[in-house]
Design an enzyme around this catalytic site. Structure first.
Site, PDB file in Angstrom:
ATOM      1  N   ARG A 173       0.644  -1.362   0.578  1.00 46.80           N
ATOM      2  CA  ARG A 173      -0.073  -0.245  -0.324  1.00 46.80           C
ATOM      3  C   ARG A 173       0.882   1.372   0.158  1.00 46.80           C
ATOM      4  O   ARG A 173       2.035   1.057   1.067  1.00 46.80           O
ATOM      5  CB  ARG A 173      -0.785  -0.447   1.378  1.00 46.80           C
ATOM      6  CG  ARG A 173      -1.911  -0.882   1.077  1.00 46.80           C
ATOM      7  CD  ARG A 173      -2.709  -0.350   2.645  1.00 46.80           C
ATOM      8  NE  ARG A 173      -2.498  -0.486   3.856  1.00 46.80           N
ATOM      9  CZ  ARG A 173      -3.469  -0.053   4.723  1.00 46.80           C
ATOM     10  NH1 ARG A 173      -4.786   0.111   4.046  1.00 46.80           N
ATOM     11  NH2 ARG A 173      -2.786   0.399   6.105  1.00 46.80           N
ATOM     12  N   THR A 229      -1.489   7.288   0.087  1.00 46.79           N
ATOM     13  CA  THR A 229      -3.293   7.425  -0.916  1.00 46.79           C
ATOM     14  C   THR A 229      -3.362   6.169  -0.382  1.00 46.79           C
ATOM     15  O   THR A 229      -4.761   5.883  -0.883  1.00 46.79           O
ATOM     16  CB  THR A 229      -2.615   7.019  -2.161  1.00 46.79           C
ATOM     17  OG1 THR A 229      -2.255   6.251  -2.901  1.00 46.79           O
ATOM     18  CG2 THR A 229      -1.589   8.212  -3.030  1.00 46.79           C
ATOM     19  N   ASP A 245       0.316  -3.267  12.333  1.00 46.61           N
ATOM     20  CA  ASP A 245       1.476  -3.738  11.061  1.00 46.61           C
ATOM     21  C   ASP A 245       1.970  -4.956  10.840  1.00 46.61           C
ATOM     22  O   ASP A 245       3.232  -4.963  11.329  1.00 46.61           O
ATOM     23  CB  ASP A 245       2.377  -2.742  10.938  1.00 46.61           C
ATOM     24  CG  ASP A 245       3.309  -2.456   8.975  1.00 46.61           C
ATOM     25  OD1 ASP A 245       3.280  -4.259   8.721  1.00 46.61           O
ATOM     26  OD2 ASP A 245       2.743  -2.121   8.147  1.00 46.61           O
ATOM     27  N   ASP A 294       5.264  -6.333   9.501  1.00 48.40           N
ATOM     28  CA  ASP A 294       6.181  -5.744  10.714  1.00 48.40           C
ATOM     29  C   ASP A 294       6.710  -6.204  11.266  1.00 48.40           C
ATOM     30  O   ASP A 294       7.269  -6.615  11.752  1.00 48.40           O
ATOM     31  CB  ASP A 294       6.404  -4.021  10.222  1.00 48.40           C
ATOM     32  CG  ASP A 294       6.529  -3.533  10.016  1.00 48.40           C
ATOM     33  OD1 ASP A 294       7.337  -3.638   8.544  1.00 48.40           O
ATOM     34  OD2 ASP A 294       6.146  -1.575   9.741  1.00 48.40           O
TER      35      ASP A 294
END
Ligand code: PRP
Ligand code: URA
Length: 208
Positions: free
Chosen positions: A103, A107, A199, A202
Site C-alpha cells: 500500500r 494514498t 502492521d 512488520d
C-alpha cells in the site's frame, strides 16, 4: 453478494489474543499466524467436493474419499506469507502462486511489484491469502489480477477484517467468498484496522 464467514471459534480466538497483543514477539506471532491459517482451512474447505477411491485397510477393502480439485494458495506479499505454511500443511498438494503488492503509505493505493502463478489457477480453487482486510485495495487488486489470468473459483482468506474492507470487497468481487478469523470495529484515519494487530508484515518479519 458474496458470503462472509467470520470463524469466531474458541481455538482461533485464543490464538488471536496472542496475535493482537503488542507484547507478543516475532517468533510467537509468526507461529500463531501460521496456526490460525491452518485452523481456518477447515472452514474454507467445508464445501470441497471429493471423489471415491478404493483403499485396503489392514482389515478389508473400503471406499475412501480424496479431494478432486486442484488448490492454489496465493499469498499477497509480504504478510500473506505468514499464513501459507499453516494452510499448506492442511493441503500439501496445493500449488503456490505469489502476488507482490504494497500500500502506498500516502494514498493507500496498492502498488503491484510481482506476480507468478501456476497453471492450476484456471481450473482450481484459488485461495487469496492476506491477514489484513483494511481498505480492501490490496485484496481487490490481487483478485482482479487473478481473474485476468483466468481464475474463476477464488476465495479470500484473512485474519482480521473491518466493515469498510468487507463491503468494498463484496461490491467489487461479489463472486468471492470471504473467510476471516475476526471482524473488527473500523479503520482509523491512517488506514489501520481498530483494534487490529498493528502492521502485520512488520510484526511477522521484524522490520520495525
Ligand atoms: C498490508 C497487508 C495487506 C494490506 C491491507 O500490507 O498485509 O496487504 O496492507 O491493506 P488494504 O486492505 O488497505 O489494501 P502492506 O501494504 O503493509 O505491505 P507488506 O505486507 O509488504 O507489509
Ligand atoms: N495493514 C496492516 O498490516 N495492518 C492494518 O491494520 C492495516 C493494513
Amino acid at each position: 453478494m458474496s458470503k462472509v464467514v467470520i470463524l469466531n471459534h474458541p481455538l482461533i480466538n485464543h490464538k488471536m489474543a496472542k496475535i493482537r497483543d503488542k507484547r507478543t514477539g516475532t517468533k510467537e506471532f509468526r507461529e500463531s499466524v501460521s496456526e490460525v491459517g491452518g485452523l481456518i482451512t477447515y472452514e474454507i474447505t467445508r464445501d470441497f467436493t471429493t471423489r471415491p477411491i478404493i483403499v485396503e485397510t489392514p482389515i478389508c477393502e473400503t471406499t475412501a474419499y480424496e479431494l478432486d480439485k486442484h488448490v492454489v494458495i496465493v499469498p499477497i506479499l509480504r504478510a500473506g506469507l505468514g499464513m501459507v505454511e499453516g494452510i499448506h500443511n492442511m493441503i500439501p498438494t496445493a500449488k503456490i502462486g505469489h502476488i507482490g503488492l504494497y500500500r502506498d503509505e500516502e494514498t493507500l493505493e496498492p502498488q503491484v511489484y510481482y506476480q507468478k502463478f501456476p497453471k492450476d489457477i484456471i481450473d482450481g480453487v484459488v485461495l487469496v491469502v492476506d491477514p489484513m482486510l483494511a481498505t480492501a485495495g490490496s485484496a481487490c487488486k490481487a483478485i482482479e489480477i487473478l481473474k485476468a489470468h483466468g481464475a474463476t473459483d477464488i476465495r479470500y482468506v484473512g485474519l482480521v477484517g473491518c466493515p469498510e474492507g468487507v463491503s468494498r470487497l463484496q461490491k467489487e468481487h461479489p463472486d468471492v467468498p470471504i473467510y476471516l478469523a475476526a471482524m473488527d470495529s473500523h479503520l482509523n484515519e491512517v488506514g489501520y484496522i481498530v483494534p487490529g494487530l498493528g502492521d502485520c508484515g512488520d510484526r511477522l518479519f521484524g522490520t520495525k
